[in-house]
Design a protein around this motif. Structure first.
Motif, PDB file in Angstrom:
ATOM      1  N   CYS A 188       6.530  10.602  -1.429  1.00  0.00           N
ATOM      2  CA  CYS A 188       7.431   9.590  -1.976  1.00  0.00           C
ATOM      3  C   CYS A 188       8.324   8.959  -0.907  1.00  0.00           C
ATOM      4  CB  CYS A 188       8.328  10.202  -3.059  1.00  0.00           C
ATOM      5  SG  CYS A 188       7.471  10.722  -4.558  1.00  0.00           S
ATOM      6  N   LEU A 189       8.414   9.574   0.255  1.00  0.00           N
ATOM      7  CA  LEU A 189       9.397   9.146   1.244  1.00  0.00           C
ATOM      8  C   LEU A 189       8.972   7.992   2.156  1.00  0.00           C
ATOM      9  CD1 LEU A 189      10.815  12.632   2.303  1.00  0.00           C
ATOM     10  CD2 LEU A 189      11.961  10.896   0.930  1.00  0.00           C
ATOM     11  N   PRO A 190       7.710   7.902   2.620  1.00  0.00           N
ATOM     12  CA  PRO A 190       7.396   6.916   3.656  1.00  0.00           C
ATOM     13  C   PRO A 190       7.740   5.481   3.323  1.00  0.00           C
ATOM     14  CG  PRO A 190       5.633   8.520   3.487  1.00  0.00           C
ATOM     15  CD  PRO A 190       6.576   8.806   2.366  1.00  0.00           C
ATOM     16  N   ARG A 217       0.837  -1.202   0.000  1.00  0.00           N
ATOM     17  CA  ARG A 217       0.000   0.000   0.000  1.00  0.00           C
ATOM     18  C   ARG A 217       0.874   1.256   0.000  1.00  0.00           C
ATOM     19  NH1 ARG A 217      -3.814   1.002  -2.179  1.00  0.00           N
ATOM     20  NH2 ARG A 217      -2.909   2.994  -2.707  1.00  0.00           N
ATOM     21  N   LEU A 218       1.935   1.237   0.810  1.00  0.00           N
ATOM     22  CA  LEU A 218       2.858   2.370   0.838  1.00  0.00           C
ATOM     23  C   LEU A 218       3.491   2.586  -0.533  1.00  0.00           C
ATOM     24  CD1 LEU A 218       4.718   1.861   4.265  1.00  0.00           C
ATOM     25  CD2 LEU A 218       2.912   3.520   3.734  1.00  0.00           C
ATOM     26  N   TYR A 219       3.730   1.490  -1.251  1.00  0.00           N
ATOM     27  CA  TYR A 219       4.342   1.653  -2.571  1.00  0.00           C
ATOM     28  C   TYR A 219       3.351   2.266  -3.557  1.00  0.00           C
ATOM     29  CZ  TYR A 219       7.881   0.952  -6.105  1.00  0.00           C
ATOM     30  OH  TYR A 219       8.857   1.178  -7.052  1.00  0.00           O
ATOM     31  N   ILE A 255      18.096   5.781  -1.622  1.00  0.00           N
ATOM     32  CA  ILE A 255      16.952   6.293  -2.383  1.00  0.00           C
ATOM     33  C   ILE A 255      16.323   7.484  -1.661  1.00  0.00           C
ATOM     34  CG2 ILE A 255      14.645   5.760  -3.236  1.00  0.00           C
ATOM     35  CD1 ILE A 255      16.794   4.574  -4.932  1.00  0.00           C
ATOM     36  N   VAL A 256      16.266   7.438  -0.342  1.00  0.00           N
ATOM     37  CA  VAL A 256      15.765   8.600   0.408  1.00  0.00           C
ATOM     38  C   VAL A 256      16.618   9.823   0.097  1.00  0.00           C
ATOM     39  CG1 VAL A 256      15.503   9.583   2.719  1.00  0.00           C
ATOM     40  CG2 VAL A 256      14.693   7.261   2.261  1.00  0.00           C
ATOM     41  N   PHE A 302      10.232   4.254   1.645  1.00  0.00           N
ATOM     42  CA  PHE A 302      11.658   3.980   1.831  1.00  0.00           C
ATOM     43  C   PHE A 302      12.107   4.225   3.260  1.00  0.00           C
ATOM     44  CE2 PHE A 302      11.382   4.684  -2.792  1.00  0.00           C
ATOM     45  CZ  PHE A 302      11.948   3.484  -3.217  1.00  0.00           C
ATOM     46  N   THR A 303      11.583   5.247   3.928  1.00  0.00           N
ATOM     47  CA  THR A 303      11.975   5.455   5.323  1.00  0.00           C
ATOM     48  C   THR A 303      11.505   4.295   6.196  1.00  0.00           C
ATOM     49  OG1 THR A 303       9.985   6.807   5.704  1.00  0.00           O
ATOM     50  CG2 THR A 303      12.020   7.968   5.145  1.00  0.00           C
ATOM     51  N   GLU A 304      10.362   3.727   5.879  1.00  0.00           N
ATOM     52  CA  GLU A 304       9.881   2.536   6.594  1.00  0.00           C
ATOM     53  C   GLU A 304      10.876   1.395   6.452  1.00  0.00           C
ATOM     54  OE1 GLU A 304       7.400  -0.358   8.512  1.00  0.00           O
ATOM     55  OE2 GLU A 304       7.370   1.836   8.536  1.00  0.00           O
ATOM     56  N   HIS A 305      11.434   1.214   5.259  1.00  0.00           N
ATOM     57  CA  HIS A 305      12.369   0.115   5.035  1.00  0.00           C
ATOM     58  C   HIS A 305      13.724   0.374   5.686  1.00  0.00           C
ATOM     59  CE1 HIS A 305       9.338  -1.233   2.202  1.00  0.00           C
ATOM     60  NE2 HIS A 305       9.992  -2.374   2.102  1.00  0.00           N
ATOM     61  N   VAL A 306      14.118   1.618   5.786  1.00  0.00           N
ATOM     62  CA  VAL A 306      15.366   1.930   6.480  1.00  0.00           C
ATOM     63  C   VAL A 306      15.268   1.483   7.930  1.00  0.00           C
ATOM     64  CG1 VAL A 306      16.854   3.789   7.316  1.00  0.00           C
ATOM     65  CG2 VAL A 306      15.986   3.846   4.967  1.00  0.00           C
ATOM     66  N   GLU A 307      14.147   1.765   8.554  1.00  0.00           N
ATOM     67  CA  GLU A 307      13.973   1.449   9.976  1.00  0.00           C
ATOM     68  C   GLU A 307      13.700  -0.032  10.200  1.00  0.00           C
ATOM     69  OE1 GLU A 307      10.773   3.973  11.062  1.00  0.00           O
ATOM     70  OE2 GLU A 307      11.859   5.823  10.643  1.00  0.00           O
ATOM     71  N   ALA A 308      12.755  -0.589   9.425  1.00  0.00           N
ATOM     72  CA  ALA A 308      12.306  -1.954   9.687  1.00  0.00           C
ATOM     73  C   ALA A 308      13.354  -2.988   9.317  1.00  0.00           C
ATOM     74  CB  ALA A 308      11.006  -2.224   8.935  1.00  0.00           C
ATOM     75  N   ASP A 309      13.980  -2.843   8.147  1.00  0.00           N
ATOM     76  CA  ASP A 309      14.851  -3.912   7.663  1.00  0.00           C
ATOM     77  C   ASP A 309      16.175  -3.978   8.404  1.00  0.00           C
ATOM     78  OD1 ASP A 309      12.811  -4.441   6.014  1.00  0.00           O
ATOM     79  OD2 ASP A 309      13.877  -4.138   4.135  1.00  0.00           O
ATOM     80  N   ALA A 310      16.577  -2.898   9.065  1.00  0.00           N
ATOM     81  CA  ALA A 310      17.765  -2.971   9.910  1.00  0.00           C
ATOM     82  C   ALA A 310      17.545  -3.962  11.049  1.00  0.00           C
ATOM     83  CB  ALA A 310      18.099  -1.588  10.460  1.00  0.00           C
ATOM     84  N   VAL A 311      16.327  -4.035  11.570  1.00  0.00           N
ATOM     85  CA  VAL A 311      15.975  -5.006  12.615  1.00  0.00           C
ATOM     86  C   VAL A 311      15.742  -6.377  12.000  1.00  0.00           C
ATOM     87  CG1 VAL A 311      14.297  -5.582  14.403  1.00  0.00           C
ATOM     88  CG2 VAL A 311      14.980  -3.193  14.045  1.00  0.00           C
TER      89      VAL A 311
END
Length: 343
Positions: free
Chosen positions: A272-274, A195-197, A259-260, A276-285
């Motif tokens: 356009c940002l949410p 959905r974010l995409y 990409i951010v 990718f910013t979601e993936h920066v935070e989530a995928d690090a964990v």
């Protein structure tokens, strides 16, 4: 008093529509498209000899994309019974065999899971990948093309990995489900990554329809998505799908960070940002969870799957490399990376 029902937005309605069958790109995809336009109860001639076809080329990759899509949303006007039609499955098996043979021949192989995972964590000092290009010198039209290529997967993000859930046991299953729960928005539709995409595409002035850009992208954009479906639909390849999942989770946070930076440098709309910013935070964990709890527990239970995990990681890197080479070679020469121009 009844609770008012929210009216779906125009882009949400478009995103949830069933896609149309694509135009063929060769004899195998043509035979499949012709068959799917008719009844599965009629007699159809579907190919089983694909030995002369390029495993990474337009015809094979589109044919596989069509076959696999029957296990997701399907296509408008196509009878759902085609999903498990024996003749179509024979054709798909031949195409899969052609692709798997090529992949196994083109990667190094081995069983050093820790080694290939460590390699993924190494960020080159002077990176020359697609996201490095976009961050440092990419243009807005190139970034929009990148979003189009990635829409083939991200509008169904996490769906292919769900196939592996019933094939796992113990902590590996529980940990993978925990990561998937985040991918699906923690139970909130508006936070689902797919959905974010769609929201990202709309903010970038692009169409949000599921597989809307199927005709626009080359086979290099199909191949990484087909790889996930191939691994997910075969229990014998569960280790390879876990390997792919690990590769994706480990490499996403750094690339999303770039990409951010590209979006901010180009003055992209805030919407356009949410994604990718979601993936920066989530995928690090997620990277730590997948490495320690999913792969760790899987190999404690089934150590013989180590070569499959390595194969999944290496095959992912190979196909992502094919896409990167296509994009960068076109962009460096000032050409579009798409088959059809964006409107």
């Amino acid at each position: 008093m009844p609770t008012p029902t929210a009216t779906p937005s125009a882009q949400a309605t478009e995103n949830e529509a069933i896609p149309a069958l694509p135009l063929p790109r060769g004899p195998h995809s043509a035979a499949i498209v012709t068959a799917l336009a008719g009844s599965p109860r009629a007699r159809h001639r579907l190919p089983t000899d694909v030995t002369g076809s390029h495993p990474y080329g337009d015809d094979v990759q589109l044919a596989l994309q069509i076959c696999y899509e029957l296990h997701y949303r399907g296509f408008a006007g196509v009878d759902p019974d085609w999903e498990w039609h024996p003749a179509l499955l024979r054709t798909r098996a031949a195409l899969e065999g052609r692709l798997l043979a090529a992949l196994r021949a083109d990667v190094a192989g081995g069983d050093d899971v820790a080694g290939v995972l460590d390699d993924l964590l190494v960020e080159p000092v002077n990176g020359g990948g697609v996201t490095h290009w976009l961050r440092d010198e990419g243009t807005w039209w190139q970034l929009r093309e990148y979003l189009v290529h990635r829409s083939i997967y991200h509008l169904k993000e996490a769906d292919p990995h769900a196939w592996v859930i019933p094939r796992l046991r113990g902590q590996a299953k529980a940990a993978l489900v925990a990561v998937e729960f985040d991918e699906f928005g923690g139970g909130r539709y508006e936070r689902m990554h797919s959905r974010l995409y769609a929201d990202l595409l709309e903010s970038a002035g692009l169409r949000t329809g599921y597989l809307h850009y199927l005709e626009h992208v080359p086979p290099q954009a199909f191949a990484p998505v087909n790889l996930m479906s191939l691994f997910g639909l075969h229990r014998s390849l569960r280790g390879a799908l876990v390997g792919h999942f690990a590769a994706a989770e480990i490499t996403t946070a750094p690339s999303a960070t770039r990409i951010v930076a590209a979006l901010q440098r180009l003055g992209a709309p805030a919407g356009c940002l949410p994604f990718f910013t979601e993936h920066v935070e989530a995928d690090a964990v997620h990277e730590q969870v997948v490495r320690r709890e999913v792969i760790g527990d899987l190999l404690r239970r089934e150590p013989w799957l180590a070569p499959d995990v390595v194969f999944g990681i290496q095959a992912t890197d190979l196909l992502e490399g094919h896409l990167a080479q296509h994009l960068l070679s076109r962009w460096r020469s000032g050409e579009s990376s798409l088959r059809l121009p964006l409107r």
